[in-house]
Design a protein around this motif. Structure first.
Motif, PDB file in Angstrom:
ATOM      1  N   THR A   1      -5.487  -1.535  -3.290  1.00  0.00           N
ATOM      2  CA  THR A   1      -6.023  -0.777  -2.326  1.00  0.00           C
ATOM      3  C   THR A   1      -7.443  -1.465  -1.697  1.00  0.00           C
ATOM      4  O   THR A   1      -8.127  -1.744  -2.858  1.00  0.00           O
ATOM      5  CB  THR A   1      -6.275   0.703  -2.524  1.00  0.00           C
ATOM      6  OG1 THR A   1      -5.076   1.246  -2.899  1.00  0.00           O
ATOM      7  CG2 THR A   1      -6.927   1.647  -1.408  1.00  0.00           C
TER       8      THR A   1
ATOM      9  N   ALA B   1      -7.181   1.152   2.938  1.00  0.00           N
ATOM     10  CA  ALA B   1      -5.939   0.734   3.450  1.00  0.00           C
ATOM     11  C   ALA B   1      -4.947   0.298   2.102  1.00  0.00           C
ATOM     12  O   ALA B   1      -5.812  -0.418   1.100  1.00  0.00           O
ATOM     13  CB  ALA B   1      -5.645  -0.289   4.380  1.00  0.00           C
ATOM     14  N   THR B   2      -3.870   0.589   1.916  1.00  0.00           N
ATOM     15  CA  THR B   2      -3.108   0.008   0.664  1.00  0.00           C
ATOM     16  C   THR B   2      -1.943  -0.749   1.104  1.00  0.00           C
ATOM     17  O   THR B   2      -1.247  -0.222   2.236  1.00  0.00           O
ATOM     18  CB  THR B   2      -2.686   1.593  -0.070  1.00  0.00           C
ATOM     19  OG1 THR B   2      -3.889   2.314  -0.581  1.00  0.00           O
ATOM     20  CG2 THR B   2      -1.862   1.011  -1.399  1.00  0.00           C
ATOM     21  N   GLY B   3      -1.476  -1.732   0.183  1.00  0.00           N
ATOM     22  CA  GLY B   3      -0.223  -2.592   0.809  1.00  0.00           C
ATOM     23  C   GLY B   3      -0.090  -3.479  -0.104  1.00  0.00           C
ATOM     24  O   GLY B   3      -1.116  -3.794  -1.073  1.00  0.00           O
TER      25      GLY B   3
ATOM     26  N   LEU C   1      -0.737  -7.315  -1.013  1.00  0.00           N
ATOM     27  CA  LEU C   1      -1.441  -8.269  -0.720  1.00  0.00           C
ATOM     28  C   LEU C   1      -1.506  -9.525  -1.687  1.00  0.00           C
ATOM     29  O   LEU C   1      -0.822  -9.284  -2.788  1.00  0.00           O
ATOM     30  CB  LEU C   1      -2.993  -7.775  -0.823  1.00  0.00           C
ATOM     31  CG  LEU C   1      -3.308  -6.706   0.247  1.00  0.00           C
ATOM     32  CD1 LEU C   1      -4.601  -6.119   0.104  1.00  0.00           C
ATOM     33  CD2 LEU C   1      -3.133  -7.164   1.673  1.00  0.00           C
TER      34      LEU C   1
ATOM     35  N   ARG D   1      -1.753  -8.074   5.487  1.00  0.00           N
ATOM     36  CA  ARG D   1      -1.983  -7.032   6.628  1.00  0.00           C
ATOM     37  C   ARG D   1      -2.763  -5.918   6.200  1.00  0.00           C
ATOM     38  O   ARG D   1      -3.567  -5.397   7.008  1.00  0.00           O
ATOM     39  CB  ARG D   1      -0.553  -6.615   6.881  1.00  0.00           C
ATOM     40  CG  ARG D   1       0.451  -7.759   7.602  1.00  0.00           C
ATOM     41  CD  ARG D   1       1.545  -7.249   8.107  1.00  0.00           C
ATOM     42  NE  ARG D   1       2.308  -8.208   8.865  1.00  0.00           N
ATOM     43  CZ  ARG D   1       2.358  -8.398  10.043  1.00  0.00           C
ATOM     44  NH1 ARG D   1       1.488  -7.737  10.774  1.00  0.00           N
ATOM     45  NH2 ARG D   1       3.350  -9.277  10.831  1.00  0.00           N
ATOM     46  N   ALA D   2      -2.692  -5.444   4.871  1.00  0.00           N
ATOM     47  CA  ALA D   2      -3.304  -4.282   4.707  1.00  0.00           C
ATOM     48  C   ALA D   2      -4.794  -4.541   4.622  1.00  0.00           C
ATOM     49  O   ALA D   2      -5.655  -3.744   4.840  1.00  0.00           O
ATOM     50  CB  ALA D   2      -2.790  -3.745   2.980  1.00  0.00           C
TER      51      ALA D   2
ATOM     52  N   LEU E   1      -5.983  -4.399   8.112  1.00  0.00           N
ATOM     53  CA  LEU E   1      -5.795  -3.062   8.564  1.00  0.00           C
ATOM     54  C   LEU E   1      -6.963  -2.110   7.980  1.00  0.00           C
ATOM     55  O   LEU E   1      -7.490  -1.317   8.813  1.00  0.00           O
ATOM     56  CB  LEU E   1      -4.497  -2.193   8.099  1.00  0.00           C
ATOM     57  CG  LEU E   1      -4.300  -0.867   8.505  1.00  0.00           C
ATOM     58  CD1 LEU E   1      -4.427  -0.742   9.860  1.00  0.00           C
ATOM     59  CD2 LEU E   1      -3.090  -0.293   7.943  1.00  0.00           C
ATOM     60  N   GLY E   2      -7.481  -2.337   6.780  1.00  0.00           N
ATOM     61  CA  GLY E   2      -8.690  -1.612   6.386  1.00  0.00           C
ATOM     62  C   GLY E   2      -9.675  -1.945   6.935  1.00  0.00           C
ATOM     63  O   GLY E   2     -10.721  -0.981   7.256  1.00  0.00           O
TER      64      GLY E   2
ATOM     65  N   SER F   1      -5.510   4.909   5.540  1.00  0.00           N
ATOM     66  CA  SER F   1      -4.084   4.406   6.124  1.00  0.00           C
ATOM     67  C   SER F   1      -2.900   5.253   5.521  1.00  0.00           C
ATOM     68  O   SER F   1      -3.249   6.140   4.765  1.00  0.00           O
ATOM     69  CB  SER F   1      -3.882   3.011   5.748  1.00  0.00           C
ATOM     70  OG  SER F   1      -3.426   2.908   4.320  1.00  0.00           O
TER      71      SER F   1
ATOM     72  N   GLN G   1      -0.308   4.786   4.405  1.00  0.00           N
ATOM     73  CA  GLN G   1       0.381   4.389   2.865  1.00  0.00           C
ATOM     74  C   GLN G   1      -0.633   4.887   2.156  1.00  0.00           C
ATOM     75  O   GLN G   1      -0.066   5.410   0.911  1.00  0.00           O
ATOM     76  CB  GLN G   1       0.350   2.586   2.975  1.00  0.00           C
ATOM     77  CG  GLN G   1       1.443   2.042   3.914  1.00  0.00           C
ATOM     78  CD  GLN G   1       0.996   1.772   5.166  1.00  0.00           C
ATOM     79  OE1 GLN G   1      -0.334   2.278   5.755  1.00  0.00           O
ATOM     80  NE2 GLN G   1       1.833   1.233   6.065  1.00  0.00           N
ATOM     81  N   THR G   2      -1.894   4.678   2.093  1.00  0.00           N
ATOM     82  CA  THR G   2      -2.685   5.515   1.225  1.00  0.00           C
ATOM     83  C   THR G   2      -2.759   6.946   1.246  1.00  0.00           C
ATOM     84  O   THR G   2      -2.615   7.568   0.157  1.00  0.00           O
ATOM     85  CB  THR G   2      -4.183   5.018   1.591  1.00  0.00           C
ATOM     86  OG1 THR G   2      -4.484   3.641   1.683  1.00  0.00           O
ATOM     87  CG2 THR G   2      -5.247   5.405   0.602  1.00  0.00           C
TER      88      THR G   2
END
Length: 549
Positions: free
Chosen positions: A364, A465-467, A469, A487-488, A491-492, A507, A509-510
Motif C-alpha cells: 500500500t 492505494a493498494t496493489g 507493485l 499502477r497502484a 493511482l495513489g 482506492s 482495492q484498499t
C-alpha cells in the motif's frame, strides 16, 4: 694380541658406538619435541661422538626447496673460517648423494687445508625423498669406512627425527590456524559496526602474520572497487607514505588474485614493498574484496605458513564481511526511510540483500501533500517557509515511522510512504489508512503552532492505494532509493491530487481490505488519467479497529 682378535674388538667397539648413537638419537626424539632443539641436540651428539671440528645439519625448505641451515656445532675453534667453505652450495651437493661420501678440499674445489675431510650424509626418506644433508668436518684423522657405514645406518634415525619435527611443526601450525579462527570468530561476535570489523580484522592480521602493513580492498556488486583500507603497524618502522608510492604493486597483485581466484604471494627484493600477499574474498561466487599484508623487511618474505594463516583468516571473514557490507548497504538505502526499530528487525531477518534486489509484492502506498502550496510559497518569506516545510516533513516522517511505514521520498512538500515493504505486513492497508488520519491530526496541530508565526492555513490531502507493485532499490551508481513502480503507485498519487484539505481518500482495492475496520463515505464518479471509466474512492473519517502496537 692377534690381528683377528683386534679386528673383532674394533668391530665390536664400532657396533657399540652405533647402538649408542641410535639409542641416544631415539632418546632425543622421545624427550625433546621442539624441532629446533631436537635437531640441535642430534648435531651436538654427532659432533661429540665423531670428534668433528664442525657439524652442520641442513634441510630442504618444504615451501621453496632451498637448503637452509637448521643446526650447527663447532668444537674446534682453532679451525677458524671453516664455515665459509662449508656453505649452502656444499649442502646442495650433499643432498643429491645416494649415500655417505667423504670429500677433501680438492674434491669439492675448496681451499680447505690439507688433512681436512668432509663427511657428507644425505638424509633420505624411503630411499627417494631427499630431506636434507648432514656435513661433518674433521681434521685430526680421516673418516674410516666403518664410520661412513655407521653414518649411513644412523641416517635412518635422523630422517625419522626430521619427519617428527615436521609433524610437530604441522601440528603447531594447525593449532595456530585454529587459534586464528577463534580470534577472528571472537571479533565477529564482539564488534558491532562494519568499520570496527574491518579495523580489528586488519589489526589481527598484522599481529598474526607479523606484517608491517595490512590492507583490504572492497568491491561493489558491479565488481568496481569502492574502498581501500590500509593499516600500518604502530610498533614497526613502516611508513604509509613510502607505501603509497607502491600502490601499483598492491593493485596488480589484487587484480591477479581476483582473476585467478586464489591467494598470490610475491617477493620484490628491489622495491619498497619487499613481500606481499593478497587473498581474494569471494562469497557465493560474488567478489567481496582482497585481504592482504605487506612487509619491507626480511630476506625470504612470507612463506607457506603465512599463506595458510591468511587463508584461515579469509575463510572466517568472507561471510562476515559480506554480511556486514549487506547490512551497511541496507542502512545506507533505508537508514532514513524506516524507524530504527524496523531497521533492526530487517537486519535480524536477513543479510539485507534480499530486500533490495527487486520483487513483485502487494503493498500500500500513501501520498500526502499541502493544498495550495504554490500560493503559500508566493506569499511567505523564504526563510519562514523553509522552516515550516522542514517542520512539516519531520512531523509527517515521525507519523510514518510510528506506524512502521517506510518513507519513500519527499517531492517538494509531498510525502510518499510505503506499507508492506521492505518488511512484510499483513495489515499494510490498515496501517496506511491509520497513518493518513494521524497525519491529518498531526498537521492540524502543526498549523495551530505556525499560524501565530504568519503561516496561512495550508491543509493537506492524503491519497492511499493498494496493489501489486515492483519494489526494490532503484537509481544510479551515484544515488539509489528504495521505491516502487506500478499502477497502484500512480493511482495513489492521482487520488492524492484530488483529495481536499483534511481528506484521506483510499482506492477501491484498499477499501475492500479495510472496509470492516473503518468508517468511510464513497466519492463517486472520479476520472483518473490512465484508468478507463470512472472510479469510486472512499473518504475515511475514522478507524474503528485501530492497530495499537
Amino acid at each position: 694380541m692377534s690381528p683377528t682378535i683386534q679386528a673383532l674388538q674394533e668391530e665390536l667397539a664400532q657396533r657399540n658406538l652405533e647402538l649408542k648413537l641410535i639409542n641416544a638419537i631415539d632418546h632425543i626424539r622421545d624427550s625433546i619435541h621442539e624441532p629446533a632443539a631436537m635437531l640441535a641436540a642430534i648435531v651436538s651428539l654427532l659432533a661429540q661422538e665423531l670428534r668433528a671440528d664442525l657439524c652442520l645439519l641442513s634441510l630442504r625448505d618444504r615451501d621453496t626447496g632451498e637448503m637452509n641451515l637448521k643446526a650447527m656445532q663447532k668444537n674446534n675453534h682453532a679451525r677458524a673460517g671453516l664455515e665459509e667453505f662449508i656453505n649452502r652450495d656444499l649442502a646442495e651437493r650433499a643432498i643429491a648423494l645416494s649415500h655417505t661420501a667423504v670429500w677433501t678440499g680438492a674434491e669439492i674445489d675448496s681451499e680447505l687445508e690439507d688433512g681436512v675431510q668432509v663427511a657428507a650424509v644425505p638424509i633420505i626418506l624411503n630411499h627417494d625423498v631427499h630431506l636434507g644433508a648432514l656435513l661433518l668436518v674433521r681434521s685430526d684423522q680421516p673418516f674410516t669406512t666403518a664410520e661412513t657405514n655407521m653414518l649411513d645406518l644412523i641416517e635412518d634415525h635422523i630422517d625419522s627425527a626430521v619427519m617428527q619435527g615436521y609433524h610437530f611443526h604441522d601440528l603447531e601450525q594447525r593449532n595456530r590456524e585454529l587459534e586464528t579462527i577463534y580470534q577472528i570468530d571472537h571479533i565477529r561476535d564482539r564488534v558491532q559496526t562494519f568499520d570496527e570489523l574491518l579495523n580489528e580484522v586488519l589489526a589481527e592480521v598484522q599481529k598474526i602474520l607479523k606484517s608491517e602493513v595490512g590492507f583490504i580492498m572492497l568491491y561493489d556488486n558491479g565488481g568496481e572497487r569502492f574502498e581501500t583500507r590500509t593499516s600500518a603497524d604502530s610498533e614497526s618502522n613502516s611508513d604509509l607514505f613510502a607505501l603509497s608510492a607502491q600502490t601499483n604493486v598492491l593493485d596488480d597483485l589484487a587484480h591477479r588474485a581476483l582473476e585467478q581466484g586464489e591467494l598470490i604471494c610475491e617477493n620484490y627484493p628491489e622495491q619498497a614493498i619487499h613481500s606481499v600477499m593478497g587473498l581474494p574474498l569471494i562469497f557465493n561466487k560474488r567478489i567481496i574484496g582482497v585481504l592482504g599484508v605487506a612487509n619491507h623487511y626480511g630476506e625470504r618474505g612470507f612463506g607457506q605458513n603465512d599463506r595458510q594463516l591468511l587463508s584461515a583468516i579469509g575463510s572466517q571473514i568472507d561471510t562476515a564481511i559480506f554480511e556486514s557490507m549487506a547490512r551497511r548497504h541496507l542502512r545506507e538505502v533505508l537508514g532514513r526511510s524506516v524507524d530504527p526499530r524496523v531497521m533492526e528487525r530487517l537486519l535480524e531477518q536477513s543479510n539485507g540483500s534480499d530486500f533490495l534486489k527487486g520483487e513483485r509484492r502487494v503493498v500500500t502506498v500513501l501520498y500526502a501533500d499541502i493544498r495550495g502550496s504554490t500560493s503559500l510559497a508566493e506569499e511567505t518569506e523564504p526563510e519562514l517557509l523553509v522552516s515550516f516545510i522542514n517542520d512539516y516533513l519531520a512531523t509527517m516522517t515521525a507519523v510514518v515511522f510510528e506506524n512502521q511505514g517506510t518513507l519513500d521520498k519527499f517531492v517538494g512538500d509531498e510525502v510518499m510512504a510505503l506499507f508492506g515493504a521492505p518488511h512484510q505486513q499483513e495489515d499494510h492497508a490498515l496501517r496506511a489508512v491509520q497513518t493518513g488520519l494521524a497525519m491529518q491530526k498531526a498537521h492540524a496541530a502543526l498549523l495551530a503552532r505556525w499560524q501565530t508565526r504568519g503561516i496561512k492555513l495550508a491543509p493537506i490531502g492524503v491519497g492511499v492505494a493498494t496493489g501489486e507493485l515492483i519494489v526494490g532499490e532503484m537509481g544510479s551508481a551515484q544515488r539509489t532509493d528504495y521505491t516502487v513502480l506500478g499502477r497502484a503507485a500512480n493511482l495513489g498519487a492521482r487520488i492524492c491530487s484530488v483529495a481536499q484539505g483534511g481528506q484521506v481518500l483510499i482506492s477501491p482495492q484498499t477499501y475492500e481490505i479495510v472496509a470492516d475496520k473503518v468508517q468511510a463515505t464513497a466519492v463517486d464518479g472520479l476520472q483518473f488519467k490512465g484508468v478507463s471509466g470512472r472510479m469510486t474512492v472512499y473518504n475515511v473519517s475514522k478507524v474503528t479497529d485501530p492497530i495499537t502496537e
